[in-house]
Design a protein around this motif. Structure first.
Motif, PDB file in Angstrom:
ATOM      1  N   ALA A  32       0.912  -1.203  -0.215  1.00 47.68           N
ATOM      2  CA  ALA A  32      -0.144  -0.083   0.174  1.00 47.68           C
ATOM      3  C   ALA A  32       0.882   1.303  -0.085  1.00 47.68           C
ATOM      4  CB  ALA A  32      -0.921  -0.134   1.092  1.00 47.68           C
ATOM      5  N   SER A  33       2.029   1.157  -0.798  1.00 50.00           N
ATOM      6  CA  SER A  33       2.874   2.451  -0.727  1.00 50.00           C
ATOM      7  C   SER A  33       2.337   3.486  -1.030  1.00 50.00           C
ATOM      8  CB  SER A  33       4.172   1.871  -1.460  1.00 50.00           C
ATOM      9  OG  SER A  33       5.043   1.056  -1.017  1.00 50.00           O
ATOM     10  N   TYR A  34       1.414   3.763  -2.023  1.00 52.89           N
ATOM     11  CA  TYR A  34       0.766   4.744  -2.361  1.00 52.89           C
ATOM     12  C   TYR A  34       0.011   5.466  -1.413  1.00 52.89           C
ATOM     13  CZ  TYR A  34      -4.187   3.114  -2.503  1.00 52.89           C
ATOM     14  OH  TYR A  34      -5.219   2.640  -2.107  1.00 52.89           O
ATOM     15  N   ASP A  87     -14.592   6.527   0.760  1.00 53.82           N
ATOM     16  CA  ASP A  87     -14.479   7.981   1.290  1.00 53.82           C
ATOM     17  C   ASP A  87     -14.184   8.526  -0.031  1.00 53.82           C
ATOM     18  OD1 ASP A  87     -14.352   9.969   3.307  1.00 53.82           O
ATOM     19  OD2 ASP A  87     -12.202  10.128   2.891  1.00 53.82           O
ATOM     20  N   GLU A  88     -14.557   9.788  -0.437  1.00 57.52           N
ATOM     21  CA  GLU A  88     -14.500  10.466  -1.448  1.00 57.52           C
ATOM     22  C   GLU A  88     -12.922  11.155  -1.344  1.00 57.52           C
ATOM     23  OE1 GLU A  88     -16.298  13.802  -4.780  1.00 57.52           O
ATOM     24  OE2 GLU A  88     -17.314  13.134  -2.740  1.00 57.52           O
ATOM     25  N   PRO A  89     -12.699  11.845  -0.492  1.00 61.19           N
ATOM     26  CA  PRO A  89     -11.220  12.323  -0.169  1.00 61.19           C
ATOM     27  C   PRO A  89     -10.106  11.453  -0.448  1.00 61.19           C
ATOM     28  CG  PRO A  89     -12.764  13.334   1.529  1.00 61.19           C
ATOM     29  CD  PRO A  89     -13.185  12.324   0.799  1.00 61.19           C
ATOM     30  N   GLN A  90     -10.447  10.185   0.238  1.00 57.54           N
ATOM     31  CA  GLN A  90      -9.278   9.014   0.050  1.00 57.54           C
ATOM     32  C   GLN A  90      -9.209   8.715  -1.418  1.00 57.54           C
ATOM     33  OE1 GLN A  90      -7.688   7.838   2.572  1.00 57.54           O
ATOM     34  NE2 GLN A  90      -8.773   8.811   4.193  1.00 57.54           N
ATOM     35  N   HIS A  95      -5.890   8.962  -6.207  1.00 56.48           N
ATOM     36  CA  HIS A  95      -5.300   9.385  -7.953  1.00 56.48           C
ATOM     37  C   HIS A  95      -4.052  10.015  -7.823  1.00 56.48           C
ATOM     38  CE1 HIS A  95      -9.308   7.721  -8.813  1.00 56.48           C
ATOM     39  NE2 HIS A  95      -8.807   7.360  -9.891  1.00 56.48           N
ATOM     40  N   ALA A  96      -3.847  11.126  -6.697  1.00 63.39           N
ATOM     41  CA  ALA A  96      -2.847  12.200  -6.781  1.00 63.39           C
ATOM     42  C   ALA A  96      -1.613  11.452  -6.312  1.00 63.39           C
ATOM     43  CB  ALA A  96      -3.217  13.193  -5.843  1.00 63.39           C
ATOM     44  N   ALA A  97      -1.845  10.363  -5.448  1.00 62.22           N
ATOM     45  CA  ALA A  97      -0.612   9.669  -4.833  1.00 62.22           C
ATOM     46  C   ALA A  97      -0.241   8.736  -6.015  1.00 62.22           C
ATOM     47  CB  ALA A  97      -0.873   9.009  -3.714  1.00 62.22           C
ATOM     48  N   VAL A  98      -0.859   8.119  -6.809  1.00 62.63           N
ATOM     49  CA  VAL A  98      -0.323   7.341  -7.841  1.00 62.63           C
ATOM     50  C   VAL A  98       0.195   7.978  -8.964  1.00 62.63           C
ATOM     51  CG1 VAL A  98      -0.991   5.480  -9.803  1.00 62.63           C
ATOM     52  CG2 VAL A  98      -2.075   5.177  -7.277  1.00 62.63           C
ATOM     53  N   ALA A  99      -0.370   9.282  -9.526  1.00 62.42           N
ATOM     54  CA  ALA A  99       0.328  10.042 -10.417  1.00 62.42           C
ATOM     55  C   ALA A  99       1.512  10.566  -9.950  1.00 62.42           C
ATOM     56  CB  ALA A  99      -0.667  11.209 -10.819  1.00 62.42           C
ATOM     57  N   ALA A 100       1.796  10.760  -8.769  1.00 67.80           N
ATOM     58  CA  ALA A 100       2.936  11.556  -8.148  1.00 67.80           C
ATOM     59  C   ALA A 100       4.033  10.307  -8.199  1.00 67.80           C
ATOM     60  CB  ALA A 100       3.031  11.828  -6.730  1.00 67.80           C
ATOM     61  N   MET A 101       3.725   8.988  -7.837  1.00 65.32           N
ATOM     62  CA  MET A 101       4.513   7.914  -8.055  1.00 65.32           C
ATOM     63  C   MET A 101       4.946   7.624  -9.299  1.00 65.32           C
ATOM     64  SD  MET A 101       3.238   5.187  -4.899  1.00 65.32           S
ATOM     65  CE  MET A 101       4.548   4.269  -5.144  1.00 65.32           C
ATOM     66  N   ASP A 109       8.903   0.975 -13.244  1.00 60.27           N
ATOM     67  CA  ASP A 109       9.266   0.277 -11.991  1.00 60.27           C
ATOM     68  C   ASP A 109       8.088  -0.195 -11.409  1.00 60.27           C
ATOM     69  OD1 ASP A 109       9.617   0.219  -9.090  1.00 60.27           O
ATOM     70  OD2 ASP A 109      11.168   1.504  -9.462  1.00 60.27           O
ATOM     71  N   GLU A 110       7.906  -1.596 -10.885  1.00 62.60           N
ATOM     72  CA  GLU A 110       6.908  -2.267 -10.398  1.00 62.60           C
ATOM     73  C   GLU A 110       6.004  -1.381  -9.372  1.00 62.60           C
ATOM     74  OE1 GLU A 110       7.047  -6.650 -10.467  1.00 62.60           O
ATOM     75  OE2 GLU A 110       8.976  -6.118 -11.354  1.00 62.60           O
ATOM     76  N   ALA A 111       6.904  -0.991  -8.545  1.00 60.97           N
ATOM     77  CA  ALA A 111       6.366  -0.311  -7.168  1.00 60.97           C
ATOM     78  C   ALA A 111       5.285   0.951  -7.593  1.00 60.97           C
ATOM     79  CB  ALA A 111       7.336   0.281  -6.453  1.00 60.97           C
ATOM     80  N   ALA A 112       5.364   1.223  -8.931  1.00 63.58           N
ATOM     81  CA  ALA A 112       4.334   2.394  -9.142  1.00 63.58           C
ATOM     82  C   ALA A 112       3.162   1.835 -10.098  1.00 63.58           C
ATOM     83  CB  ALA A 112       5.132   3.419  -9.976  1.00 63.58           C
ATOM     84  N   GLU A 113       2.892   0.580 -10.134  1.00 56.75           N
ATOM     85  CA  GLU A 113       2.060   0.082 -10.918  1.00 56.75           C
ATOM     86  C   GLU A 113       0.733  -0.375  -9.985  1.00 56.75           C
ATOM     87  OE1 GLU A 113       3.185  -3.905 -12.656  1.00 56.75           O
ATOM     88  OE2 GLU A 113       4.719  -2.931 -13.922  1.00 56.75           O
ATOM     89  N   TYR A 114      -0.370   0.476 -10.538  1.00 56.31           N
ATOM     90  CA  TYR A 114      -1.812   0.267  -9.757  1.00 56.31           C
ATOM     91  C   TYR A 114      -2.689   0.670 -11.192  1.00 56.31           C
ATOM     92  CZ  TYR A 114       0.903   1.338  -5.468  1.00 56.31           C
ATOM     93  OH  TYR A 114       1.609   1.453  -4.679  1.00 56.31           O
ATOM     94  N   THR A 115      -3.739  -0.081 -10.709  1.00 58.54           N
ATOM     95  CA  THR A 115      -4.974  -0.035 -11.687  1.00 58.54           C
ATOM     96  C   THR A 115      -6.135   0.568 -10.878  1.00 58.54           C
ATOM     97  OG1 THR A 115      -3.826  -2.039 -13.026  1.00 58.54           O
ATOM     98  CG2 THR A 115      -6.385  -1.382 -13.179  1.00 58.54           C
ATOM     99  N   PHE A 116      -6.882   1.269 -11.314  1.00 57.13           N
ATOM    100  CA  PHE A 116      -8.081   1.908 -10.938  1.00 57.13           C
ATOM    101  C   PHE A 116      -9.379   1.230 -11.180  1.00 57.13           C
ATOM    102  CE2 PHE A 116      -5.007   5.321 -10.120  1.00 57.13           C
ATOM    103  CZ  PHE A 116      -5.533   5.619  -8.730  1.00 57.13           C
ATOM    104  N   TYR A 117     -10.157   0.912 -10.453  1.00 62.52           N
ATOM    105  CA  TYR A 117     -11.501   0.369 -10.818  1.00 62.52           C
ATOM    106  C   TYR A 117     -12.806   1.321 -10.463  1.00 62.52           C
ATOM    107  CZ  TYR A 117      -9.482  -4.334 -12.134  1.00 62.52           C
ATOM    108  OH  TYR A 117      -8.709  -5.131 -12.757  1.00 62.52           O
ATOM    109  N   SER A 118     -13.660   1.313 -11.128  1.00 61.45           N
ATOM    110  CA  SER A 118     -14.830   2.192 -10.788  1.00 61.45           C
ATOM    111  C   SER A 118     -15.491   1.481  -9.832  1.00 61.45           C
ATOM    112  CB  SER A 118     -15.679   2.589 -12.229  1.00 61.45           C
ATOM    113  OG  SER A 118     -16.103   1.391 -12.598  1.00 61.45           O
TER     114      SER A 118
END
Length: 426
Positions: A32-34, A87-90, A95-101, A109-118
């Motif tokens: 959960a690094s992000y 939680d909407e702020p979370q 999204h902001a954290a993953v973009a920064a990573m 780099d695999e440490a920045a590999e995340y997929t978002f689901y609706s």
């Protein structure tokens, strides 16, 4: 490849263990690094945040690889995980954290590999639903999927000890350390136990939340926190009879739970192991801080955790198992530091006394690499090679020992008003 203990000979090592069943860990190898990246980058700089994220993933891979290589039967299950966010702020912060990573880490780099689901995809693919808690509706906003895994921490620990015993490790079970003192005349340390004393040139404190009991200087530096887990028999409507293909975390306004489905082929396959609930108890779990009694459970947390599975999975849970929903519940003691990072290295002002402790409830993705770093330090290999991958923020120092704990940085999922995250462990 043979075992590389780093310290020779292994036969010169003695390990004291109060009890071999003393394993609270849920066995969630999930970084959960992000969730902490922006906070760490703001405090320590982007380079440090990158290094910590990479270490966490490297820790997961190293644990998995070791279990495979030495054929340790520990129900190892490398798999994806999903953070279901209520939680909407979370959700915005994720999204902001993953973009920064992705902007900070090297391409690919695999440490920045995340997929978002609706939210709709989370409901359909991961079976999670909106729910009500004490009259307040909690709505699924979406999910974040990334690599993680699960295993039996107890079986892994036993497997590692067996390998050590085969190389001459001296393991003393049912032998708690009761006292620790140094002989200044010759620099040796004496460890007092109910069965006698052990004299050693070097002592390693792998005592986490109990460290201050042996070394008073750690009072307020490593604070115990009792965590709680329940094992649920799967509901009769659960897909795959509960043996879901991913692990989970459920993140809401102020806190979270984490969940591990027992994988197919393991004992009690399909059982849902779920822990957390700290902030759902009175005063946000304040009474669990400073607690070292792991022989009992918190009734408010117990009552809350017992109801989590049908609330999160809704119609996909169905009727409870005929033998009852709860198979077992237990507690364990974690260790927390003032700045939210582990303490690793030689204790300042105490030559020969070393520590690797205070993992903030995040030990499954920190312990292994911290232990590796500790061995490098103890063997005099504390140079640029080590500093290239081991975070400076994890090193014990006089400055860090002077700080005092004033609240958990990794026990709540709350987003503060300025956008900085308090933290979340898994």
């Amino acid at each position: 490849m043979g075992l590389d203990w780093g310290i020779t000979p292994p036969g010169g090592m003695r390990v004291l263990s109060t009890r071999l069943t003393d394993v609270y860990l849920g066995g969630h190898t999930k970084a959960a690094s992000y969730r902490s990246f922006l906070d760490i980058a703001a405090e320590l700089g982007t380079e440090a945040a990158v290094k910590i994220a990479q270490l966490e993933l490297a820790n997961i891979k190293a644990v998995h690889a070791f279990a495979k290589e030495f054929e340790i039967d520990c129900d190892l299950n490398p798999c994806d995980t999903i953070d279901v966010i209520y939680d909407e702020p979370q959700w915005t912060q994720a999204h902001a954290a993953v973009a920064a990573m992705r902007g900070a880490l090297p391409p690919g780099d695999e440490a920045a590999e995340y997929t978002f689901y609706s939210a709709e995809q989370v409901r359909e693919k991961f079976y999670c639903h909106d729910n009500d808690f004490q009259g307040e509706k909690e709505t699924v906003h979406g999910g974040v999927v990334y690599f993680a895994g699960s295993l039996s921490a107890y079986k892994l620990g036993i497997g590692v000890l067996k390998l050590g015993l085969a190389q001459g490790l001296n393991l003393q079970t049912n032998t708690p350390a009761l006292g620790l003192s140094k002989d200044e005349s010759n620099g040796t340390w004496t460890v007092e136990t109910p069965r006698g004393s052990i004299v050693a040139q070097r002592v390693v404190l792998a005592t986490n939340g109990y460290t201050a009991r042996l070394v008073p200087e750690f009072q307020g530096v490593i604070v115990p926190l009792r965590g709680q887990i329940t094992a649920h028999r799967p509901g009769q409507a659960m897909p795959a009879a509960g043996a879901l293909l991913t692990t989970y975390s459920f993140i809401y306004e102020k806190g979270y739970e984490y969940m591990i489905p027992r994988p197919a082929g393991s004992r009690f396959a399909g059982d849902i192991v779920i822990g957390g609930g700290l902030v759902r108890s009175p005063e946000d779990g304040l009474l669990e801080y400073g607690t070292t009694d792991d022989t009992s459970v918190s009734q408010p947390i117990s009552e809350y955790l017992r109801e989590t599975t049908p609330r999160y999975f809704g119609p996909h849970w169905g009727a409870d198992d005929a033998e009852g929903r709860i198979r077992r519940e237990w507690t364990g003691i974690m260790g927390y530091s003032p700045d939210g990072f582990p303490l690793v290295g030689e204790v300042p002002g105490a030559e020969g006394l070393w520590v690797s402790a205070s993992f903030q409830g995040h030990g499954m993705v920190l312990c292994w690499m911290c232990a590796r770093a500790l061995v490098e330090m103890m063997e005099g290999r504390d140079g640029e090679d080590l500093r290239a991958w081991f975070p400076e923020a994890f090193r014990v120092s006089k400055q860090r020992m002077a700080k005092r704990f004033r609240g958990g940085l990794h026990t709540t999922a709350a987003v503060e008003d300025d956008g900085a995250r308090m933290g979340v462990s898994s």
